[in-house]
Design a protein around this motif. Structure first.
Motif, PDB file in Angstrom:
ATOM      1  N   TYR A 113       4.650 -13.457   9.646  1.00 58.50           N
ATOM      2  CA  TYR A 113       3.579 -13.888   8.852  1.00 58.50           C
ATOM      3  C   TYR A 113       3.285 -15.323   8.688  1.00 58.50           C
ATOM      4  O   TYR A 113       4.219 -16.290   9.141  1.00 58.50           O
ATOM      5  CB  TYR A 113       3.824 -13.205   7.310  1.00 58.50           C
ATOM      6  CG  TYR A 113       4.339 -14.074   6.566  1.00 58.50           C
ATOM      7  CD1 TYR A 113       5.907 -14.686   6.425  1.00 58.50           C
ATOM      8  CD2 TYR A 113       3.641 -14.625   5.295  1.00 58.50           C
ATOM      9  CE1 TYR A 113       6.551 -15.355   5.433  1.00 58.50           C
ATOM     10  CE2 TYR A 113       4.274 -15.493   4.321  1.00 58.50           C
ATOM     11  CZ  TYR A 113       5.602 -15.881   4.596  1.00 58.50           C
ATOM     12  OH  TYR A 113       6.003 -16.691   3.546  1.00 58.50           O
TER      13      TYR A 113
ATOM     14  N   LYS B 283       9.504 -10.567   2.090  1.00 54.89           N
ATOM     15  CA  LYS B 283       8.290 -10.063   2.357  1.00 54.89           C
ATOM     16  C   LYS B 283       8.708  -8.896   3.391  1.00 54.89           C
ATOM     17  O   LYS B 283       7.598  -8.278   3.960  1.00 54.89           O
ATOM     18  CB  LYS B 283       7.441 -10.887   2.618  1.00 54.89           C
ATOM     19  CG  LYS B 283       6.809 -11.551   1.601  1.00 54.89           C
ATOM     20  CD  LYS B 283       5.969 -12.751   2.070  1.00 54.89           C
ATOM     21  CE  LYS B 283       5.366 -13.517   1.221  1.00 54.89           C
ATOM     22  NZ  LYS B 283       3.990 -13.127   0.513  1.00 54.89           N
TER      23      LYS B 283
ATOM     24  N   THR C 262       0.873 -11.312  10.469  1.00 51.97           N
ATOM     25  CA  THR C 262       0.240 -11.008   9.325  1.00 51.97           C
ATOM     26  C   THR C 262      -0.232 -12.362   8.782  1.00 51.97           C
ATOM     27  O   THR C 262       0.529 -13.266   8.485  1.00 51.97           O
ATOM     28  CB  THR C 262       1.111 -10.153   8.199  1.00 51.97           C
ATOM     29  OG1 THR C 262       1.187  -8.884   8.633  1.00 51.97           O
ATOM     30  CG2 THR C 262       0.472 -10.069   6.800  1.00 51.97           C
ATOM     31  N   HIS C 263      -1.533 -12.581   8.263  1.00 51.00           N
ATOM     32  CA  HIS C 263      -2.099 -13.618   7.532  1.00 51.00           C
ATOM     33  C   HIS C 263      -2.699 -13.161   6.450  1.00 51.00           C
ATOM     34  O   HIS C 263      -3.757 -12.527   6.411  1.00 51.00           O
ATOM     35  CB  HIS C 263      -3.146 -14.580   8.736  1.00 51.00           C
ATOM     36  CG  HIS C 263      -3.687 -15.378   8.026  1.00 51.00           C
ATOM     37  ND1 HIS C 263      -3.120 -16.535   7.253  1.00 51.00           N
ATOM     38  CD2 HIS C 263      -4.904 -16.115   8.277  1.00 51.00           C
ATOM     39  CE1 HIS C 263      -3.702 -17.513   6.990  1.00 51.00           C
ATOM     40  NE2 HIS C 263      -4.914 -17.341   7.384  1.00 51.00           N
ATOM     41  N   GLY C 264      -2.126 -13.400   5.166  1.00 52.34           N
ATOM     42  CA  GLY C 264      -2.680 -12.841   3.956  1.00 52.34           C
ATOM     43  C   GLY C 264      -2.651 -11.264   4.181  1.00 52.34           C
ATOM     44  O   GLY C 264      -1.890 -10.724   4.173  1.00 52.34           O
ATOM     45  N   ASP C 265      -3.901 -10.868   3.868  1.00 54.22           N
ATOM     46  CA  ASP C 265      -4.294  -9.331   3.712  1.00 54.22           C
ATOM     47  C   ASP C 265      -4.304  -8.882   5.158  1.00 54.22           C
ATOM     48  O   ASP C 265      -4.561  -7.466   5.283  1.00 54.22           O
ATOM     49  CB  ASP C 265      -5.275  -9.049   3.069  1.00 54.22           C
ATOM     50  CG  ASP C 265      -5.195  -9.488   1.421  1.00 54.22           C
ATOM     51  OD1 ASP C 265      -3.864  -9.656   1.118  1.00 54.22           O
ATOM     52  OD2 ASP C 265      -6.127  -9.720   0.984  1.00 54.22           O
ATOM     53  N   LYS C 266      -4.666  -9.878   6.183  1.00 50.66           N
ATOM     54  CA  LYS C 266      -4.938  -9.244   7.359  1.00 50.66           C
ATOM     55  C   LYS C 266      -3.697  -9.164   8.241  1.00 50.66           C
ATOM     56  O   LYS C 266      -2.720  -9.949   8.455  1.00 50.66           O
ATOM     57  CB  LYS C 266      -5.828 -10.600   7.988  1.00 50.66           C
ATOM     58  CG  LYS C 266      -6.041 -10.184   9.661  1.00 50.66           C
ATOM     59  CD  LYS C 266      -7.516  -9.553   9.671  1.00 50.66           C
ATOM     60  CE  LYS C 266      -7.737  -9.206  11.112  1.00 50.66           C
ATOM     61  NZ  LYS C 266      -8.730  -8.400  11.325  1.00 50.66           N
ATOM     62  N   LYS C 267      -3.442  -7.880   8.719  1.00 49.23           N
ATOM     63  CA  LYS C 267      -2.445  -7.290   9.562  1.00 49.23           C
ATOM     64  C   LYS C 267      -2.666  -7.135  10.912  1.00 49.23           C
ATOM     65  O   LYS C 267      -3.589  -6.262  11.142  1.00 49.23           O
ATOM     66  CB  LYS C 267      -1.737  -6.319   8.763  1.00 49.23           C
ATOM     67  CG  LYS C 267      -0.747  -5.583   9.631  1.00 49.23           C
ATOM     68  CD  LYS C 267       0.108  -4.695   8.951  1.00 49.23           C
ATOM     69  CE  LYS C 267       0.937  -3.580  10.000  1.00 49.23           C
ATOM     70  NZ  LYS C 267       1.833  -2.674   9.491  1.00 49.23           N
TER      71      LYS C 267
END
Ligand code: PLP
Length: 355
Positions: free
Chosen positions: A179, A214, A313-318
């Protein structure tokens, strides 16, 4: 440089019997290399002695102000039983680049490659043979002058220890989930990110713990100024394979110049593939992913050689890369480099040093 003095151990340890159970960096061989430095004498008294705890003055400046740099490379045993190292002179040159940055004394590259050979020859029975196993080589230098003033130490100790290590992939290559770290940074331009110095790893642990909590294996580091451009993944360099271009971040001063990275660049060029070292932003990655153009992502380093990324994963973007499976290019690079290291593929670039 003086000849290396050798004192052999009279109390040899039992070698690990089951090579499939070898872990990373937990057991050490019977001997180690040591040499000392003083401002007056330069490097002196190179010696190979039985592996044992060292004594160090509690005022040694390296313990307080972090003049402590290291390297990591491996010796491999081929099917025919020969023992080789992969580009050890590159590691010794990088060691000197780290030395320079931390105002520590440089070493003679050829002398040190010879010293590594001599130590490994003595420990040859410790080099494991099973697929994926190797003898990990850890050279390091620590400042030893007993003085609490903040200035470059006048005395140093150079030590090399060896550890038989297991396969990074005991169950086959598994792509990992990573992430994007948006809180902490690993390094900044003008700092010490390009040096293999101990403090960089202390600084990274907080993120590593956060990643594990996480459920990720590693963090993807962004640049420390704009927090936009990609730097590295954990303690590995990173490559992105798009439809029409393979990209790795350019060496900006805050990225560790990996020897695996350099070798992959050479291989890709020799295969006629379109490869660039350039700045690459996380936004560009997301855009390529959304456009279906991001084919593969992989980390590179001595430990894993290639570590495919299956999820980013970047923030909410998977983003799921290549279905979470190892890609063709990752596999091809892994097979080529490990093949060269095991003397199973032609060493076109002269990367192999026989011990
Ligand atoms: C050692 C290291 C690498 C990988 O270098 P190799 O020479 O390929 O093993 C990459 N990034 C960091 C931060 C490292 O410490």
């Amino acid at each position: 440089m003086e000849k290396i003095k050798i004192e052999l151990s009279t109390n040899l340890k039992p070698k690990p019997q089951d090579e499939s159970k070898l872990a990373f960096g937990k057991i050490f061989t019977d001997h180690m290399f040591l040499m000392d430095y003083s401002d007056k004498k330069g490097w002196f008294d190179p010696r190979i002695v039985p592996y044992a705890p060292i004594s160090i003055n509690p005022a040694a400046s390296g313990l307080h102000y972090g003049q402590l740099i290291f390297e990591g490379l491996k010796a491999y045993r081929s099917k025919t039983g020969e023992i080789v190292m992969f580009r050890p002179e590159k590691n010794m040159k990088r060691l000197n680049a780290s030395n320079e940055r931390l105002c520590m004394p440089t070493v003679d590259v050829d002398f040190m490659v010879g010293a590594l050979k001599e130590l490994i020859r003595i420990e040859k029975d410790w080099v494991p043979a099973a697929q994926g196993t190797s003898l990990y080589i850890r050279p390091f230098i620590i400042a030893t002058e007993p003085f609490l003033g903040v200035k470059p130490s006048g005395d140093y100790m150079f030590i090399v220890i060896l550890s038989p290590v297991g396969s990074y992939y005991p169950n086959g290559i598994q792509p990992v989930g990573i992430y994007v770290e948006n809180e902490y940074v690993r390094a900044i331009r003008g700092g010490v990110g390009h040096a293999k110095c101990a403090g960089n790893y202390a600084a990274s642990m907080k993120s590593q713990i956060k990643a594990a909590e996480k459920g990720f294996a590693q963090v993807l580091w962004l640049d420390g100024v704009e927090r936009k451009y990609i730097e590295e993944v954990g303690a590995m360099n990173i490559f992105f394979a798009f439809e029409d271009e393979i990209v790795t971040p350019e060496l900006s001063g805050s990225i560790l110049p990996g020897i695996t990275r350099a070798s992959i660049l050479d291989l890709l060029k020799s295969w006629g593939m379109p490869v660039s070292e350039r700045r690459i932003s996380i936004d560009e990655i997301i855009e390529a992913y959304d456009g279906g153009k991001l084919k593969e992502v992989f980390g590179t380093g001595t430990a894993a050689v290639i570590s495919p990324v299956g999820e980013l994963t970047h923030g909410d973007k998977k983003m799921v890369i290549n279905n979470g499976e190892i890609g063709k290019l990752s596999k091809k690079l892994y097979d080529e480099i490990t093949g060269i290291q095991k003397l199973e593929r032609e060493d076109k670039f002269g990367w192999i040093t026989r011990v």
